[in-house]
Design a protein around this motif. Structure first.
Motif, PDB file in Angstrom:
ATOM      1  N   TYR A   1      28.556 -35.803  12.096  1.00  0.00           N
ATOM      2  CA  TYR A   1      29.278 -35.731  10.835  1.00  0.00           C
ATOM      3  C   TYR A   1      28.354 -35.107   9.793  1.00  0.00           C
ATOM      4  CZ  TYR A   1      33.177 -38.656  12.385  1.00  0.00           C
ATOM      5  OH  TYR A   1      34.280 -39.151  13.025  1.00  0.00           O
ATOM      6  N   GLU A   2      28.838 -34.061   9.145  1.00  0.00           N
ATOM      7  CA  GLU A   2      28.108 -33.443   8.043  1.00  0.00           C
ATOM      8  C   GLU A   2      28.663 -34.048   6.746  1.00  0.00           C
ATOM      9  OE1 GLU A   2      27.417 -29.082   5.909  1.00  0.00           O
ATOM     10  OE2 GLU A   2      28.582 -29.255   7.758  1.00  0.00           O
ATOM     11  N   VAL A   3      27.856 -34.867   6.107  1.00  0.00           N
ATOM     12  CA  VAL A   3      28.299 -35.573   4.900  1.00  0.00           C
ATOM     13  C   VAL A   3      27.612 -34.939   3.684  1.00  0.00           C
ATOM     14  CG1 VAL A   3      28.548 -37.807   3.767  1.00  0.00           C
ATOM     15  CG2 VAL A   3      28.487 -37.685   6.270  1.00  0.00           C
ATOM     16  N   GLU A   4      28.395 -34.285   2.854  1.00  0.00           N
ATOM     17  CA  GLU A   4      27.856 -33.647   1.651  1.00  0.00           C
ATOM     18  C   GLU A   4      27.885 -34.650   0.497  1.00  0.00           C
ATOM     19  OE1 GLU A   4      28.814 -29.891  -1.344  1.00  0.00           O
ATOM     20  OE2 GLU A   4      29.750 -29.971   0.646  1.00  0.00           O
ATOM     21  N   ILE A   5      26.730 -34.853  -0.144  1.00  0.00           N
ATOM     22  CA  ILE A   5      26.652 -35.867  -1.194  1.00  0.00           C
ATOM     23  C   ILE A   5      25.966 -35.327  -2.447  1.00  0.00           C
ATOM     24  CG2 ILE A   5      26.533 -37.729   0.502  1.00  0.00           C
ATOM     25  CD1 ILE A   5      23.560 -38.025  -0.152  1.00  0.00           C
ATOM     26  N   ASP A   6      26.189 -36.048  -3.538  1.00  0.00           N
ATOM     27  CA  ASP A   6      25.489 -35.805  -4.801  1.00  0.00           C
ATOM     28  C   ASP A   6      24.667 -37.058  -5.080  1.00  0.00           C
ATOM     29  OD1 ASP A   6      24.620 -35.299  -7.328  1.00  0.00           O
ATOM     30  OD2 ASP A   6      26.576 -34.851  -8.186  1.00  0.00           O
ATOM     31  N   TYR A   7      23.328 -36.897  -5.108  1.00  0.00           N
ATOM     32  CA  TYR A   7      22.459 -38.072  -5.235  1.00  0.00           C
ATOM     33  C   TYR A   7      21.332 -37.787  -6.221  1.00  0.00           C
ATOM     34  CZ  TYR A   7      19.167 -41.747  -3.819  1.00  0.00           C
ATOM     35  OH  TYR A   7      18.291 -42.811  -3.808  1.00  0.00           O
ATOM     36  N   LYS A   8      21.293 -38.574  -7.302  1.00  0.00           N
ATOM     37  CA  LYS A   8      20.229 -38.462  -8.312  1.00  0.00           C
ATOM     38  C   LYS A   8      20.067 -37.023  -8.825  1.00  0.00           C
ATOM     39  CE  LYS A   8      19.234 -42.807  -7.850  1.00  0.00           C
ATOM     40  NZ  LYS A   8      19.541 -43.774  -8.911  1.00  0.00           N
TER      41      LYS A   8
ATOM     42  N   LYS B   1      27.385 -40.007  -4.471  1.00  0.00           N
ATOM     43  CA  LYS B   1      28.772 -39.552  -4.572  1.00  0.00           C
ATOM     44  C   LYS B   1      29.087 -38.697  -3.343  1.00  0.00           C
ATOM     45  CE  LYS B   1      31.856 -36.611  -7.269  1.00  0.00           C
ATOM     46  NZ  LYS B   1      31.936 -35.603  -8.344  1.00  0.00           N
ATOM     47  N   ILE B   2      30.135 -39.065  -2.617  1.00  0.00           N
ATOM     48  CA  ILE B   2      30.523 -38.332  -1.408  1.00  0.00           C
ATOM     49  C   ILE B   2      31.440 -37.172  -1.798  1.00  0.00           C
ATOM     50  CG2 ILE B   2      31.543 -38.502   0.884  1.00  0.00           C
ATOM     51  CD1 ILE B   2      29.048 -40.243   0.498  1.00  0.00           C
ATOM     52  N   ASP B   3      31.005 -35.957  -1.485  1.00  0.00           N
ATOM     53  CA  ASP B   3      31.802 -34.773  -1.823  1.00  0.00           C
ATOM     54  C   ASP B   3      32.705 -34.339  -0.671  1.00  0.00           C
ATOM     55  OD1 ASP B   3      30.717 -34.609  -4.375  1.00  0.00           O
ATOM     56  OD2 ASP B   3      29.027 -33.393  -3.701  1.00  0.00           O
ATOM     57  N   GLU B   4      32.167 -34.352   0.559  1.00  0.00           N
ATOM     58  CA  GLU B   4      32.952 -33.864   1.704  1.00  0.00           C
ATOM     59  C   GLU B   4      32.368 -34.404   3.006  1.00  0.00           C
ATOM     60  OE1 GLU B   4      34.695 -29.572   3.377  1.00  0.00           O
ATOM     61  OE2 GLU B   4      33.135 -29.620   1.842  1.00  0.00           O
ATOM     62  N   VAL B   5      33.248 -34.628   3.997  1.00  0.00           N
ATOM     63  CA  VAL B   5      32.813 -35.092   5.320  1.00  0.00           C
ATOM     64  C   VAL B   5      33.500 -34.240   6.381  1.00  0.00           C
ATOM     65  CG1 VAL B   5      32.652 -37.036   6.913  1.00  0.00           C
ATOM     66  CG2 VAL B   5      32.613 -37.454   4.452  1.00  0.00           C
ATOM     67  N   GLU B   6      32.700 -33.639   7.266  1.00  0.00           N
ATOM     68  CA  GLU B   6      33.249 -32.807   8.335  1.00  0.00           C
ATOM     69  C   GLU B   6      32.613 -33.165   9.673  1.00  0.00           C
ATOM     70  OE1 GLU B   6      32.746 -28.713   7.444  1.00  0.00           O
ATOM     71  OE2 GLU B   6      34.225 -28.694   5.806  1.00  0.00           O
ATOM     72  N   LEU B   7      33.422 -33.092  10.737  1.00  0.00           N
ATOM     73  CA  LEU B   7      32.935 -33.316  12.098  1.00  0.00           C
ATOM     74  C   LEU B   7      32.658 -31.957  12.726  1.00  0.00           C
ATOM     75  CD1 LEU B   7      32.390 -35.386  14.375  1.00  0.00           C
ATOM     76  CD2 LEU B   7      34.750 -35.039  15.111  1.00  0.00           C
TER      77      LEU B   7
END
Length: 212
Positions: free
Chosen positions: A96-103, A81-87
């Motif tokens: 790109y800092e991609v914040e995710i929710d995984y397992k 699940k993608i929470d936020e994406v920042e350059l």
């Protein structure tokens, strides 16, 4: 008068020759300076042109979009699940800092904004990734067991009796123990003695025995 004319003529000739020589010398010197200056200017222009070309080459790589970065992360962390994406800039590089929710774990994945390489993953996400990988390996092992043919209970009894060397079979059961499918063969022998022999249900290998 003739002598004076000759002297004047000689002076004029000598003076003219010297003036001509000086003029030629000066002219050669001027031409030489002009050529050198022209060459240096042209060389400077060439150097600047090369710098411009190199700069254009460095900037010719197109920057990835946020969607590109998300696709790269999802390819590695499936169903995340993608929470936020920042350059942002990390150690002089655009990422790109991609914040995710995984397992069940939250963390950041850093993607190079030009090359698309994943340059950093938070430790919690790595742990979740390892758990997922171990689960897949367990499933593969289970599938392998299901596809492999089990030996018969009669065969298991024969192997167990041969292992003990005497007695008779009281009971045979197929069960899962210690993560393996195995036969439990109860054998009575001697003066009311009993032993349980455990065999691999697929290979027939004797794994261990338990005595009462």
């Amino acid at each position: 008068m003739k002598k004076l004319s000759v002297v004047l003529t000689s002076i004029f000739v000598i003076g003219g020759t010297s003036a001509l020589a000086m003029a030629n010398s000066n002219e050669g010197s001027v031409n030489t300076v002009d050529l050198d200056s022209s060459f240096e200017t042209e060389a400077e222009e060439t150097t600047e042109e090369q710098k411009d070309q190199n700069s254009k080459k460095q900037n010719s790589k197109e920057q990835l979009t946020k969607n590109d970065a998300v696709a790269i992360v999802k390819e590695r962390f499936e169903n995340a699940k993608i929470d936020e994406v920042e350059l942002e800039k990390e150690k002089g590089k655009l990422v790109y800092e991609v914040e995710i929710d995984y397992k069940g774990e939250d963390g950041d994945v850093y993607v190079d904004a030009v090359t698309g390489e994943i340059v950093k993953v938070d430790s919690d996400l790595k742990k979740a990734e390892n758990r997922q990988s171990e689960g897949k390996n367990d499933n593969k092992s289970s599938d392998h067991e299901q596809n492999e043919e089990k030996i018969s209970s009669e065969k298991a009894g024969e192997i167990a009796l041969a292992h003990i060397g005497e007695g008779y079979i009281d009971d045979i059961e197929l069960e899962k123990k210690k993560g393996k499918l195995m036969y439990e063969v109860e054998i009575e022998y001697g003066n009311d003695k009993e032993v349980e022999v455990y065999l691999d249900a697929y290979t027939g290998e004797v794994l261990f025995t338990e005595h009462d």
